[in-house]
Motif scaffolding. Structure first.
Motif, PDB file in Angstrom:
ATOM      1  N   GLN A   1       0.677  -1.328  -0.181  1.00 15.83           N
ATOM      2  CA  GLN A   1       0.093  -0.044  -0.149  1.00 15.83           C
ATOM      3  C   GLN A   1       0.899   1.151  -0.238  1.00 15.83           C
ATOM      4  OE1 GLN A   1      -3.390  -0.106  -0.175  1.00 15.83           O
ATOM      5  NE2 GLN A   1      -3.278   2.042  -0.662  1.00 15.83           N
ATOM      6  N   ASN A   2       1.992   1.344   0.735  1.00 20.84           N
ATOM      7  CA  ASN A   2       2.902   2.507   0.722  1.00 20.84           C
ATOM      8  C   ASN A   2       3.372   2.800  -0.767  1.00 20.84           C
ATOM      9  OD1 ASN A   2       3.375   3.377   3.645  1.00 20.84           O
ATOM     10  ND2 ASN A   2       3.870   1.066   3.764  1.00 20.84           N
TER      11      ASN A   2
ATOM     12  N   ASN B   1       0.578   4.121  -2.897  1.00 19.34           N
ATOM     13  CA  ASN B   1       0.329   5.389  -2.386  1.00 19.34           C
ATOM     14  C   ASN B   1       1.342   6.329  -2.994  1.00 19.34           C
ATOM     15  OD1 ASN B   1      -1.699   4.770  -0.893  1.00 19.34           O
ATOM     16  ND2 ASN B   1      -0.685   4.825   0.990  1.00 19.34           N
ATOM     17  N   GLN B   2       2.576   6.022  -3.037  1.00 16.64           N
ATOM     18  CA  GLN B   2       3.515   6.633  -3.830  1.00 16.64           C
ATOM     19  C   GLN B   2       3.372   6.999  -5.250  1.00 16.64           C
ATOM     20  OE1 GLN B   2       5.937   9.097  -2.362  1.00 16.64           O
ATOM     21  NE2 GLN B   2       4.571   8.319  -0.767  1.00 16.64           N
TER      22      GLN B   2
ATOM     23  N   LYS C   1       0.653   6.997  -6.862  1.00 16.86           N
ATOM     24  CA  LYS C   1      -0.269   7.983  -6.982  1.00 16.86           C
ATOM     25  C   LYS C   1       0.259   9.459  -6.631  1.00 16.86           C
ATOM     26  CE  LYS C   1      -4.139   4.797  -5.984  1.00 16.86           C
ATOM     27  NZ  LYS C   1      -5.206   4.617  -5.149  1.00 16.86           N
ATOM     28  N   ASP C   2       0.833   9.562  -5.486  1.00 18.82           N
ATOM     29  CA  ASP C   2       1.080  10.918  -5.011  1.00 18.82           C
ATOM     30  C   ASP C   2       2.336  11.589  -5.870  1.00 18.82           C
ATOM     31  OD1 ASP C   2      -0.356  10.513  -2.926  1.00 18.82           O
ATOM     32  OD2 ASP C   2       1.113  10.213  -1.649  1.00 18.82           O
TER      33      ASP C   2
END
Length: 575
Positions: free
Chosen positions: A97-98, A101-102, A104-105
């Protein structure tokens, strides 16, 4: 720069070669009392995410590797540097998940997955593809073939290569940032036999004339070392001595203003992850990476004492379970004997000759800049007491940073190139300054317009803004900025694409020269701005192009090394 051309430049034309540039890494706040930072999470996956956050606000590329097995990921740092990409980790049959998220970010558009389906399953690739359209796998039958696939993905003709053991992770991790900064692939080998994949790669890449063999004979035997071209062994009694041997060999490549530290040995035997993901950030910032155990080795301590300025910053990679606060303090306390002013690998015993330069050569330097048709119309030069350049024009005329284009666009008119304060005027000013400095440098005799033509020929999304003759369509760009269809992030993406066009259109295998200063006996070896390296003749042309494209402002204080790095002087450019 052309080998042996001794192109006569003003002393600041390389430092200000491009005022345009890529986004600088996000600053990591330091504890002002002891200058120790920590980038760490609950596990290696969160730490990798925090490293990415510290180094990138956005990124076209990302590398994704297995977080539990080191073998396929060991050689990825040079590729990460080439793509200006963070290294993110995952494990098991689903995407961490980390990492998701990255992706996407950071608005990642291209993901390179390192390793075969045995380490990163297709199910993970499918999850990545749901977020990112372009996903590429680099993997072979084993770790050795994978290292070759990664080397090939660099798409260069290397003149040097790093050889490290594939049967342990420490040596390859030690070499990662050094190899990346100098554009060298990392090839893995067995201790006593050379894998076919490596042998075939070396046969087809005859451009490689030097090799660095990392580690002692327990990692790579002499019989294997002797198979390589002009081999040089960088090793020691243990992984820590090997780490410092590598750092000493490539000391001129580093900015010693910040040191990264990661755990390099522990009870599980796979304590590689923080050094891997942090190594990509260290390479991006041209900082050295030390590896340590739970206690600080004497070889590492001696290296820090002798080479790292006392006021440098320490950035610890990983949580306190890997490197405790007390160990971090011990590492920072080991910084010692090196000069506080050197930074960037310059000579720690160099002499400041600014006063002599001003006294004996000031008028000649002033005349050189003033008479340069590209630079003279932009700067007034004063060498009365120091070497100071002032950007010409009234307050609203002075566009000295890329960010100046985007300031207060809501209140500004699109206007035209002759009306100060308008967006079109700002765009034209940046274009003129960038063109002036590139034309003064003449990389392989090419002009800024030549590079823009090369960019347009790529038929990239930026081609619409470039006219056929190699100039920017200023009015179109200005209107897009006013409409907020182009912002600073879009601009930095353009510079990244332009960097690729430059590298494709010049000969990167030529060495970087020293740069003669007209009217003086001096040649420039190195230029720094606030301890950030802008040019270094000992580094490859590819590295120097990266550094030059990283300049975002013409203003500031520049430290110029001459006399083979034994002397330096300062230039100040004021807005």
């Amino acid at each position: 720069m052309q080998k042996g051309s001794k192109k006569v430049l003003s002393v600041c034309s390389v430092a200000t070669l491009l005022i345009a540039g890529t986004t600088l890494p996000a600053a990591v706040k330091a504890d002002s009392s002891n200058q120790v930072n920590r980038l760490g999470g609950q596990d290696r996956y969160e730490t990798a995410a925090k490293v990415a956050q510290a180094g990138w606000t956005s990124s076209d590329y990302a590398i994704v590797a297995n977080g539990e097995g080191y073998a396929d990921a060991l050689c990825s740092i040079p590729l990460a540097k080439a793509k200006d990409a963070p290294v993110l980790l995952t494990s098991g049959g689903s995407l961490n998940q980390n990492t998701l998220n990255q992706l996407k970010d950071l608005n990642v558009k291209h993901v390179i997955v390192v390793g075969g389906t045995g380490v990163v399953p297709e199910s993970v690739l499918n999850e990545i593809k749901a977020q990112v359209s372009d996903v590429q796998r680099l993997g072979g039958q084993d770790r050795y073939e994978t290292s070759v696939r990664i080397a090939e993905a660099l798409k260069t003709k290397p003149v040097k290569a790093v050889i490290a053991s594939g049967e342990g992770y420490a040596d390859a991790l030690s070499a990662g940032p050094s190899a990346a900064i100098n554009g060298m692939p990392i090839l893995l080998t067995r201790q006593n036999s050379l894998p076919d994949a490596e042998a075939n790669y070396l046969k087809t890449n005859s451009s490689i004339t030097e090799t660095y063999v990392i580690g002692g004979t327990g990692s790579v035997s002499d019989s294997i070392k002797d198979l390589f071209t002009s081999p040089k062994r960088l090793g020691g009694a243990d992984r820590y001595e090997t780490n410092t041997a590598v750092l000493k060999e490539f000391a001129s490549s580093f900015n010693f203003g910040n040191i990264y530290a990661a755990l390099g040995k522990g009870p599980i035997g796979n304590e590689f992850a923080d050094a891997l993901t942090g190594g990509a950030l260290a390479a991006k910032n041209k900082n050295p990476l030390i590896i340590t155990g739970y206690t600080l080795s004497s070889s590492t301590k001696d290296f820090l004492d002798e080479n790292v300025p006392k006021n440098s910053t320490l950035t610890v990679l990983g949580g306190t379970g890997n490197i405790s606060d007390s160990l971090a303090d011990e590492i920072k306390d080991a910084f010692g004997k090196a000069s506080n002013g050197g930074g960037g690998g310059g000579s720690t015993t160099a002499t400041d000759i600014t006063a002599d330069i001003v006294k004996y050569y000031g008028p000649k330097i002033q005349d050189t800049i003033a008479s340069n048709p590209d630079l003279g119309k932009y700067y007034d030069v004063d060498t009365t007491d120091s070497i100071t350049l002032k950007v010409k024009g009234s307050y609203e005329d002075k566009i000295t940073t890329v960010q100046d284009i985007f300031n207060n666009v809501d209140k500004a008119d699109v206007g035209d190139i002759n009306t100060p304060g308008t967006i079109a005027y700002r765009v034209q000013k940046i274009y003129d300054l960038a063109s002036a400095h590139v034309n003064a440098a003449k990389i392989d005799g090419k002009t800024f317009q030549d590079f823009l033509i090369a960019e347009k020929a790529k038929d990239s999304k930026f081609s619409q803004y470039i006219k056929d003759g190699g100039s920017i369509d200023v009015q179109l760009v200005a209107q897009k900025i006013k409409n907020k269809e182009i912002d600073y992030d879009s601009y930095t993406a353009f510079i990244t694409s332009l960097e690729s066009a430059i590298k494709d259109s010049v000969n990167l295998s030529n060495p970087s020269p020293t740069i003669a200063i007209k009217g003086t006996p001096f040649s420039i070896n190195r230029i720094e701005q606030d301890n950030k390296v802008l040019y270094d003749s000992s580094l490859s042309r590819e590295v120097n192009i990266d550094d030059i494209l990283g300049v975002t402002s013409t203003v500031g204080t520049f430290k110029v090394y001459v006399d083979n790095g034994n002397s330096y002087f300062y230039i100040t450019i004021q807005g």
